[in-house]
Design a protein around this motif. Structure first.
Motif, PDB file in Angstrom:
ATOM      1  N   VAL A  83       0.921  -1.715  -0.394  1.00 29.80           N
ATOM      2  CA  VAL A  83      -0.095  -0.229  -0.312  1.00 29.80           C
ATOM      3  C   VAL A  83       0.748   1.337   0.107  1.00 29.80           C
ATOM      4  O   VAL A  83       0.982   2.292  -0.968  1.00 29.80           O
ATOM      5  N   ALA A  84       1.796   0.777   1.152  1.00 33.65           N
ATOM      6  CA  ALA A  84       3.023   1.943   0.800  1.00 33.65           C
ATOM      7  C   ALA A  84       3.538   2.572  -0.635  1.00 33.65           C
ATOM      8  O   ALA A  84       3.490   3.727  -0.833  1.00 33.65           O
ATOM      9  N   ARG A  85       3.753   1.527  -1.355  1.00 35.67           N
ATOM     10  CA  ARG A  85       4.510   1.357  -2.773  1.00 35.67           C
ATOM     11  C   ARG A  85       2.771   2.393  -3.319  1.00 35.67           C
ATOM     12  O   ARG A  85       3.213   3.039  -4.109  1.00 35.67           O
ATOM     13  N   GLN A  86       2.001   1.926  -3.226  1.00 37.61           N
ATOM     14  CA  GLN A  86       0.795   2.262  -4.231  1.00 37.61           C
ATOM     15  C   GLN A  86       0.475   3.755  -3.708  1.00 37.61           C
ATOM     16  O   GLN A  86       0.328   4.440  -4.661  1.00 37.61           O
ATOM     17  N   TRP A  87       0.009   3.892  -2.600  1.00 33.79           N
ATOM     18  CA  TRP A  87       0.171   5.686  -2.398  1.00 33.79           C
ATOM     19  C   TRP A  87       1.273   6.106  -3.006  1.00 33.79           C
ATOM     20  O   TRP A  87       0.643   7.857  -3.310  1.00 33.79           O
ATOM     21  N   LEU A  88       2.798   6.058  -2.205  1.00 29.96           N
ATOM     22  CA  LEU A  88       3.896   6.758  -3.308  1.00 29.96           C
ATOM     23  C   LEU A  88       3.471   6.986  -4.839  1.00 29.96           C
ATOM     24  O   LEU A  88       3.866   8.276  -5.392  1.00 29.96           O
ATOM     25  N   ARG A  89       2.842   6.176  -5.441  1.00 29.30           N
ATOM     26  CA  ARG A  89       3.033   6.756  -6.636  1.00 29.30           C
ATOM     27  C   ARG A  89       1.338   7.430  -7.414  1.00 29.30           C
ATOM     28  O   ARG A  89       1.917   7.896  -8.196  1.00 29.30           O
ATOM     29  N   GLU A  90       0.516   7.103  -6.612  1.00 31.53           N
ATOM     30  CA  GLU A  90      -0.892   8.122  -6.555  1.00 31.53           C
ATOM     31  C   GLU A  90      -0.389   9.301  -6.393  1.00 31.53           C
ATOM     32  O   GLU A  90      -1.240  10.474  -7.188  1.00 31.53           O
ATOM     33  N   MET A  91       0.229  10.177  -5.044  1.00 37.33           N
ATOM     34  CA  MET A  91       0.493  10.968  -4.949  1.00 37.33           C
ATOM     35  C   MET A  91       1.090  11.941  -5.596  1.00 37.33           C
ATOM     36  O   MET A  91       1.678  12.591  -5.726  1.00 37.33           O
ATOM     37  N   LEU A  92       2.452  10.996  -6.584  1.00 39.43           N
ATOM     38  CA  LEU A  92       3.515  11.654  -7.586  1.00 39.43           C
ATOM     39  C   LEU A  92       3.003  11.994  -8.792  1.00 39.43           C
ATOM     40  O   LEU A  92       2.548  12.367  -9.020  1.00 39.43           O
ATOM     41  N   ARG A  93       1.905  11.099  -8.877  1.00 41.79           N
ATOM     42  CA  ARG A  93       1.525  11.497 -10.444  1.00 41.79           C
ATOM     43  C   ARG A  93      -0.115  12.377 -10.137  1.00 41.79           C
ATOM     44  O   ARG A  93      -0.615  12.791 -11.458  1.00 41.79           O
ATOM     45  N   ASN A  94      -1.032  12.709  -8.872  1.00 37.96           N
ATOM     46  CA  ASN A  94      -2.088  13.012  -8.865  1.00 37.96           C
ATOM     47  C   ASN A  94      -2.080  14.413  -9.035  1.00 37.96           C
ATOM     48  O   ASN A  94      -0.931  14.696  -8.714  1.00 37.96           O
ATOM     49  N   THR A  95      -2.814  15.099 -10.029  1.00 32.78           N
ATOM     50  CA  THR A  95      -2.428  16.696  -9.523  1.00 32.78           C
ATOM     51  C   THR A  95      -3.791  17.144  -8.998  1.00 32.78           C
ATOM     52  O   THR A  95      -3.599  18.134  -8.772  1.00 32.78           O
ATOM     53  N   GLU A  96      -4.855  16.228  -8.471  1.00 32.99           N
ATOM     54  CA  GLU A  96      -5.973  16.942  -8.330  1.00 32.99           C
ATOM     55  C   GLU A  96      -5.960  17.549  -7.062  1.00 32.99           C
ATOM     56  O   GLU A  96      -6.318  18.298  -6.612  1.00 32.99           O
ATOM     57  N   ARG A  97      -5.276  16.420  -5.891  1.00 31.71           N
ATOM     58  CA  ARG A  97      -5.204  17.218  -5.070  1.00 31.71           C
ATOM     59  C   ARG A  97      -3.685  17.445  -4.343  1.00 31.71           C
ATOM     60  O   ARG A  97      -3.312  15.977  -3.509  1.00 31.71           O
ATOM     61  N   THR A  98      -2.964  18.372  -4.699  1.00 36.27           N
ATOM     62  CA  THR A  98      -1.706  17.758  -4.818  1.00 36.27           C
ATOM     63  C   THR A  98      -0.709  18.281  -3.457  1.00 36.27           C
ATOM     64  O   THR A  98       0.450  18.290  -2.965  1.00 36.27           O
ATOM     65  N   TYR A  99      -1.433  19.258  -2.258  1.00 39.19           N
ATOM     66  CA  TYR A  99      -0.820  19.840  -1.207  1.00 39.19           C
ATOM     67  C   TYR A  99      -1.442  18.927  -0.420  1.00 39.19           C
ATOM     68  O   TYR A  99      -2.765  19.108   0.050  1.00 39.19           O
ATOM     69  N   PRO A 100      -1.242  18.571   1.089  1.00 41.33           N
ATOM     70  CA  PRO A 100       0.163  18.742   0.874  1.00 41.33           C
ATOM     71  C   PRO A 100       0.982  16.955   0.075  1.00 41.33           C
ATOM     72  O   PRO A 100       2.235  16.636   0.624  1.00 41.33           O
ATOM     73  N   GLU A 101       0.292  16.343  -0.383  1.00 40.59           N
ATOM     74  CA  GLU A 101      -0.102  14.927  -0.815  1.00 40.59           C
ATOM     75  C   GLU A 101       1.686  14.811  -1.836  1.00 40.59           C
ATOM     76  O   GLU A 101       2.300  14.026  -1.254  1.00 40.59           O
ATOM     77  N   PHE A 102       1.605  15.632  -2.558  1.00 38.22           N
ATOM     78  CA  PHE A 102       2.253  16.067  -3.211  1.00 38.22           C
ATOM     79  C   PHE A 102       3.911  16.602  -2.805  1.00 38.22           C
ATOM     80  O   PHE A 102       5.282  15.505  -2.819  1.00 38.22           O
ATOM     81  N   VAL A 103       3.836  16.517  -1.673  1.00 36.55           N
ATOM     82  CA  VAL A 103       5.068  17.474  -1.288  1.00 36.55           C
ATOM     83  C   VAL A 103       5.752  16.532  -0.453  1.00 36.55           C
ATOM     84  O   VAL A 103       6.635  16.092  -0.201  1.00 36.55           O
ATOM     85  N   ALA A 104       5.067  15.544   0.640  1.00 33.56           N
ATOM     86  CA  ALA A 104       4.985  14.339   1.305  1.00 33.56           C
ATOM     87  C   ALA A 104       5.898  13.514   0.130  1.00 33.56           C
ATOM     88  O   ALA A 104       6.889  12.376   0.860  1.00 33.56           O
ATOM     89  N   ALA A 105       5.363  13.032  -0.755  1.00 30.21           N
ATOM     90  CA  ALA A 105       5.539  12.092  -2.047  1.00 30.21           C
ATOM     91  C   ALA A 105       7.506  12.221  -2.476  1.00 30.21           C
ATOM     92  O   ALA A 105       8.020  11.922  -2.374  1.00 30.21           O
ATOM     93  N   LEU A 106       7.364  13.634  -2.333  1.00 24.53           N
ATOM     94  CA  LEU A 106       9.156  14.629  -3.301  1.00 24.53           C
ATOM     95  C   LEU A 106       9.393  13.711  -1.954  1.00 24.53           C
ATOM     96  O   LEU A 106      10.570  13.697  -1.898  1.00 24.53           O
ATOM     97  N   SER A 107       9.331  14.073  -0.670  1.00 26.62           N
ATOM     98  CA  SER A 107      10.289  14.073  -0.025  1.00 26.62           C
ATOM     99  C   SER A 107      10.547  12.561   0.391  1.00 26.62           C
ATOM    100  O   SER A 107      11.752  12.058   1.580  1.00 26.62           O
ATOM    101  N   ILE A 108       9.515  11.706  -0.159  1.00 28.64           N
ATOM    102  CA  ILE A 108      10.502   9.913  -0.029  1.00 28.64           C
ATOM    103  C   ILE A 108      10.153   9.530  -1.249  1.00 28.64           C
ATOM    104  O   ILE A 108      10.003   8.247  -1.091  1.00 28.64           O
ATOM    105  N   LEU A 109      10.549  10.759  -2.406  1.00 27.40           N
ATOM    106  CA  LEU A 109      10.994   9.573  -4.314  1.00 27.40           C
ATOM    107  C   LEU A 109      12.180   8.725  -4.112  1.00 27.40           C
ATOM    108  O   LEU A 109      11.806   7.910  -4.685  1.00 27.40           O
TER     109      LEU A 109
END
Length: 213
Positions: free
Chosen positions: A90-116
């Motif tokens: 699930v962690a890998r699934q969430w990470l991929r989704e948060m990196l590609r998803n542009t609909e809910r970007t903050y703070p999800e995208f920033v969180a995903a970037l921090s563990i790219l």
């Protein structure tokens, strides 16, 4: 019995799961690791209660489990948590989704970037490329909307679209630079390099402090 339904991803939930990738740990240790890594600038980890609430939610879904309870005279018992196989998936699934998803970007995208680094460089590049394509499509739609606006419509009523266009352009430009650096090898990492950094910069012990008394 844990709920087999995969829960909706959350920034804090993702970071908790990835922290447990390093090995079982208790909440106090986890909180200190987040602070040492600067994750407290990404999500709110100052409140230990929020960490416990997130872990309880992950435990209900079978993504983390109690590993052991540590007891020391004069100190409260500490529950040590570990990630499960389902949690890793699930962690890998969430990470991929948060990196590609542009609909809910903050703070999800920033969180995903921090563990790219949780993905291989080429895998991370592929997910970011998907995000760039979505941003490009959104930018094109916004530009079309502005171009189609009634010429007599005052600019006052177009400011939100101007802002959206500017922000999309800025993120897309930055993202394309990151993707190019990944493609050219100027931005890269390996498990060995990450382990060396962790040994050099992250807290190495589990000593108790006055705060735990």
């Amino acid at each position: 019995m844990p709920n087999p339904t995969t829960p909706q991803g959350s920034s804090l939930g993702l970071l908790v799961l990835w922290q447990l990738f390093q090995g079982p740990m208790h909440v106090y240790r986890m909180q200190k690791m987040f602070e040492a890594q600067g994750k407290d600038r990404v999500v709110n980890v100052r409140s230990r209660a929020s960490l416990y609430q997130t872990i309880e939610r992950l435990e209900r879904h079978g993504l983390v489990e109690v590993y052991e309870t540590r007891r020391a005279e004069g100190y409260p018992d500490r529950v040590v948590y570990a990630i499960t196989d389902a949690g890793r998936e699930v962690a890998r699934q969430w990470l991929r989704e948060m990196l590609r998803n542009t609909e809910r970007t903050y703070p999800e995208f920033v969180a995903a970037l921090s563990i790219l680094f949780g993905l291989a460089p080429e895998d991370a590049r592929a997910e970011l490329q998907l995000r760039a394509e979505k941003l490009q499509a959104a930018l094109h739609a916004t530009e079309q909307g502005l171009a189609a606006a009634d010429t007599g419509l005052p600019r006052l009523f177009l400011l939100e679209e101007e802002y959206r266009k500017t922000m999309l352009e800025a993120e897309l430009s930055w993202l394309q630079g990151v993707i190019e650096d990944l493609c050219e090898g100027r931005l890269t990492w390996s498990e060995e390099w990450l382990r060396e950094l962790a040994a050099k910069f992250l807290p190495a012990d589990d000593r108790q402090t006055e705060e735990d008394r």
